[in-house]
Design a protein around this motif. Structure first.
Motif, PDB file in Angstrom:
ATOM      1  N   LEU A 147       0.824  -1.211   0.000  1.00 56.07           N
ATOM      2  CA  LEU A 147       0.000   0.000   0.000  1.00 56.07           C
ATOM      3  C   LEU A 147       0.857   1.260   0.000  1.00 56.07           C
ATOM      4  N   HIS A 148       1.908   1.273   0.821  1.00 57.11           N
ATOM      5  CA  HIS A 148       2.710   2.493   0.967  1.00 57.11           C
ATOM      6  C   HIS A 148       3.585   2.754  -0.262  1.00 57.11           C
ATOM      7  N   VAL A 180       2.818   2.598  -3.196  1.00 55.67           N
ATOM      8  CA  VAL A 180       2.022   3.226  -4.253  1.00 55.67           C
ATOM      9  C   VAL A 180       1.513   4.598  -3.818  1.00 55.67           C
ATOM     10  N   PHE A 181       0.889   4.661  -2.646  1.00 52.13           N
ATOM     11  CA  PHE A 181       0.246   5.904  -2.228  1.00 52.13           C
ATOM     12  C   PHE A 181       1.223   6.885  -1.583  1.00 52.13           C
ATOM     13  N   ASN A 182       2.337   6.398  -1.044  1.00 56.95           N
ATOM     14  CA  ASN A 182       3.310   7.281  -0.393  1.00 56.95           C
ATOM     15  C   ASN A 182       4.659   7.260  -1.108  1.00 56.95           C
ATOM     16  N   GLN A 183       4.660   6.986  -2.387  1.00 57.78           N
ATOM     17  CA  GLN A 183       5.925   6.848  -3.094  1.00 57.78           C
ATOM     18  C   GLN A 183       6.690   8.168  -3.195  1.00 57.78           C
ATOM     19  N   TYR A 184       5.996   9.293  -3.137  1.00 57.62           N
ATOM     20  CA  TYR A 184       6.672  10.584  -3.247  1.00 57.62           C
ATOM     21  C   TYR A 184       7.149  11.117  -1.900  1.00 57.62           C
TER      22      TYR A 184
END
Length: 492
Positions: A187-188, A190-194
């Motif tokens: 999950l992280h 993808v959603f927190n890749q930046y």
């Protein structure tokens, strides 16, 4: 029409158009009607006796009511109901007088156990929900690594760490958060890749470690790029400002890289080498210069992603030990000149061609010769350690600054640390003379239901580790640095 309002219509004609307009005309406004105020009917007055009683008796306060109740409870004139006690009769007289047996008292309520399995006191209140107590997927994965079978207890990768590295304290808030992020890494990523790149530098190594151990899919090279490299969009913005890419992509504060459990599963040493030591694009210099006064462009050496890397863990999963490549390790070790702490836990026998152990080549004379340098019976029957010694000698020459070496789970080739084949041997005085701590645990212990062969193999591995310790100390002969060997001990 009424007299109060007169509706008079005037007919007005315009001279040319011939149109007619009807105009209403209102009279004087109406007079306001003043309404008389409404008064309710008077109620009957109370009796004169009741008013005098209400005025003479004041209501009692709460304290007075409580005091009166206390006096009433302490009054001896009020009889109390005491529990009836029936006298007990001996069993012999009970049978003669035919008195029925007294009913057995009700069983006491069972006292609830307020201690857990570890002997710690449980908190007051109802038990926690099952979702809080149930183990997550990451914890199940760690338990599966820790115990390989019912007869052999294996040491998990989560228990082995390199000395001199920073890791959050166990069960601390940061440690719990990092483990939770690693368990939900799908999950992280993808959603927190930046945002992963902006994690504090001293926590990046711990996050990489837990993602490789606790994540179901392991750590990939793309995950390393998300943590160690900024996003391409931010690189373009920085390049527009005139700042070089080197200053934005280098993590100078990261000196620890733990890839435990990822090699051979989701990551290869070749990918790690290309990430840590990227090759610089070659500039085409075939075009002639416009003038002789221009300075010639000299290509600069490629930059290193982690220039201060000193601690590296390449521990393998015991179930995937056959996927390791010593050839790729030798190619990478030639660039790791700053490594002082290295972990090669659960690595297989040193060999450049591990997949050719069972392959043979037929000579024109009809003889079958092993295709690689090590066959299936080289170590057990032929006692041929020439290829293993060659690989270890090349590795020791590349990693000449090594101070700590972890070889947990490498018991099958402990003998190669003290053997010599012509000019191939491990130089514990020269190349690895700075090694002051050597960890050679077996990596497993026989269980209660272990077979006799497993117990014998465990004792033989401990004996070989003891001989390796004596050999290294004898080779140094009191000269150089004192070495400490961590190994298993047999209880007397």
């Amino acid at each position: 029409m009424s007299g109060s309002q007169l509706a008079t219509w005037f007919l007005q004609a315009s001279g040319n158009t011939g149109t007619f307009i009807l105009l209403p005309c209102t009279g004087m406004p109406k007079k306001r009607q003043h309404l008389k105020p409404f008064k309710p009917a008077p109620t009957a007055s109370p009796a004169p006796g009741s008013s005098s009683n209400a005025a003479g008796k004041t209501p009692r306060s709460v304290n007075e009511l409580l005091a009166s109740l206390r006096h009433a409870s302490l009054d001896s004139s009020v009889p109390r109901q005491l529990p009836t006690v029936t006298p007990s009769v001996p069993p012999a007289l009970r049978e003669i007088l035919q008195i029925p047996d007294t009913p057995t008292p009700a069983p006491r309520r069972q006292h609830r156990q307020r201690l857990d399995n570890n002997g710690r006191r449980l908190p007051a209140g109802p038990p926690p929900p099952r979702s809080w107590v149930a183990t997550s997927g990451g914890a199940t994965h760690l338990q599966g690594q820790a115990s390989g079978s019912s007869t052999v207890n294996r040491c998990g990768l989560a228990d082995s760490t390199l000395p001199g590295t920073y890791l959050p304290a166990p069960r601390s808030l940061i440690d719990i958060i990092l483990r939770k992020i690693a368990a939900d890494w799908d999950l992280h990523r993808v959603f927190n890749q930046y945002y992963l790149y902006y994690i504090p530098a001293h926590l990046k190594a711990a996050l990489i470690r837990w993602v490789g151990i606790a994540s179901p899919d392991g750590l990939s090279v793309q995950d390393l790029k998300l943590i160690l490299l900024p996003s391409p969009e931010s690189l373009e913005e920085v390049e527009d400002d005139g700042i070089s890419e080197y200053h934005t992509s280098v993590n100078a504060e990261v000196n620890y890289l733990d890839l435990s459990g990822s090699l051979g599963r989701s990551l290869t040493l070749k990918e790690v080498s290309e990430l840590l030591f990227p090759s610089k694009k070659q500039v085409d210099s075939s075009e002639p210069q416009e003038s002789w006064d221009e300075s010639e462009i000299i290509p600069s050496p490629p930059r290193v992603l982690l220039p201060n890397l000193t601690h590296l863990s390449l521990a393998l999963d015991p179930q995937l030990a056959s996927e390791a490549s010593w050839r790729q390790l030798l190619a990478l070790s030639s660039k790791l000149t700053t490594i002082t702490h290295l972990s090669l836990a659960y690595w297989p026998d040193p060999s450049l061609t591990p997949r050719a152990r069972l392959s043979t080549v037929t000579t024109p004379q009809g003889q079958n010769i092993a295709y690689g340098g090590t066959n299936y019976y080289s170590h057990s029957i032929d006692h041929d350690w020439s290829e293993a010694l060659l690989v270890l000698r090349m590795l020791s020459r590349n990693l000449y600054a090594l101070e700590f070496l972890d070889l947990t789970g490498c018991a099958p080739w402990f003998k190669a640390l003290m053997l010599q084949s012509e000019h191939d041997f491990v130089d514990w005085v020269g190349s690895w003379g700075k090694v002051t701590l050597l960890r050679i645990h077996t990596g497993w212990t026989p269980g209660e239901d272990a077979l006799p062969s497993e117990v014998i193999a465990y004792r033989e591995a401990i004996d070989v580790a003891t001989m390796v310790e004596r050999y290294i100390r004898a080779a140094r002969g009191g000269k150089g640095r004192i070495i400490t060997v961590e190994r298993n001990r047999i209880d007397p």
